[in-house]
Design an enzyme around this catalytic site. Sequence first.
Site, short mmCIF file in Angstrom:
data_model
loop_
_atom_site.label_atom_id
_atom_site.label_comp_id
_atom_site.label_asym_id
_atom_site.label_seq_id
_atom_site.Cartn_x
_atom_site.Cartn_y
_atom_site.Cartn_z
N GLY A 12 0.77 -1.24 0.00
CA GLY A 12 0.00 0.00 0.00
C GLY A 12 0.80 1.29 0.00
CB SER A 13 4.30 2.23 -0.82
OG SER A 13 4.46 2.02 -2.21
CE LYS A 92 -6.37 -12.57 -7.20
NZ LYS A 92 -5.90 -13.89 -7.70
CG ASN A 108 -3.24 -0.08 -12.89
OD1 ASN A 108 -3.17 -0.44 -11.72
ND2 ASN A 108 -2.44 -0.56 -13.84
CG HIS A 110 2.29 -0.74 -15.61
ND1 HIS A 110 2.06 -2.05 -15.21
CD2 HIS A 110 3.30 -0.79 -16.51
CE1 HIS A 110 2.90 -2.85 -15.85
NE2 HIS A 110 3.66 -2.11 -16.64
CD GLU A 180 5.17 2.57 -9.04
OE1 GLU A 180 4.16 2.18 -8.43
OE2 GLU A 180 6.14 1.83 -9.28
#
Length: 201
Positions: A12-13, A92, A108, A110, A180
């Site tokens: 969860g960073s 998932k 999302n 990535h 990120e």
Amino acid sequence: MLHVAVCGSGRGSNFQAILSAMEKKSITGVDVRLVISNNSTAGILDIARAHHIPAVHLSQKQFPTETMFVDAFLELLRAHEVAVVVLAGYMKRLPPTVVKAYRRRIINIHPALLPKFGGAGMYGAHVHEAVIAAGEKESGATVHFVDEEYDHGEIILQRRVPVREDDTPASLAERVLNVEHEILPAALHHLAMTLSTGGNL
Ligand code: GRF
């Protein structure tokens, strides 16, 4: 206020980076209403609990059919009035019914410069191993809209980092992770501002 759910499977960073940006007010107009993980022991759930945010373990394994899982997933989002879903290390594939219900409302993060080094199997160290093996001189991180294919939707924000001669997958992963943690909150802030001023995504 943009009501957000965050989905993750691990430490969860990236979720923590969102919370930290909210606390520093470097992003505004975002309210995290719910955290979902398919992994009951995921660190992301502990971070949510520490911030008194509803933290739910929800896994396909708990349901006899995908339809029942999808119904439970969508009901959770509706019950918490979620407008945007953030996948932050969610391992998932979201069922197509969920993607359709939240078209251009799921993002999302990535750890590579999509469309390169994305798709099935491109997660965690595998991504950085592939980047180094390909002799790339730079890598980076990408925030994109989620569609029915892995790592495929329209790109929202990208930031590059150099790949150094002596990089290992771990050293490159660390450099990319730092980026990120910058671009996911920034992308979420952009969505919140766009939607709050009546704009379209
Ligand atoms: C990040 O590297 C992200 O790019 C990938 O999974 C990892 C999640 O890490 N999708 P964390 O759980 O946010 O620390």
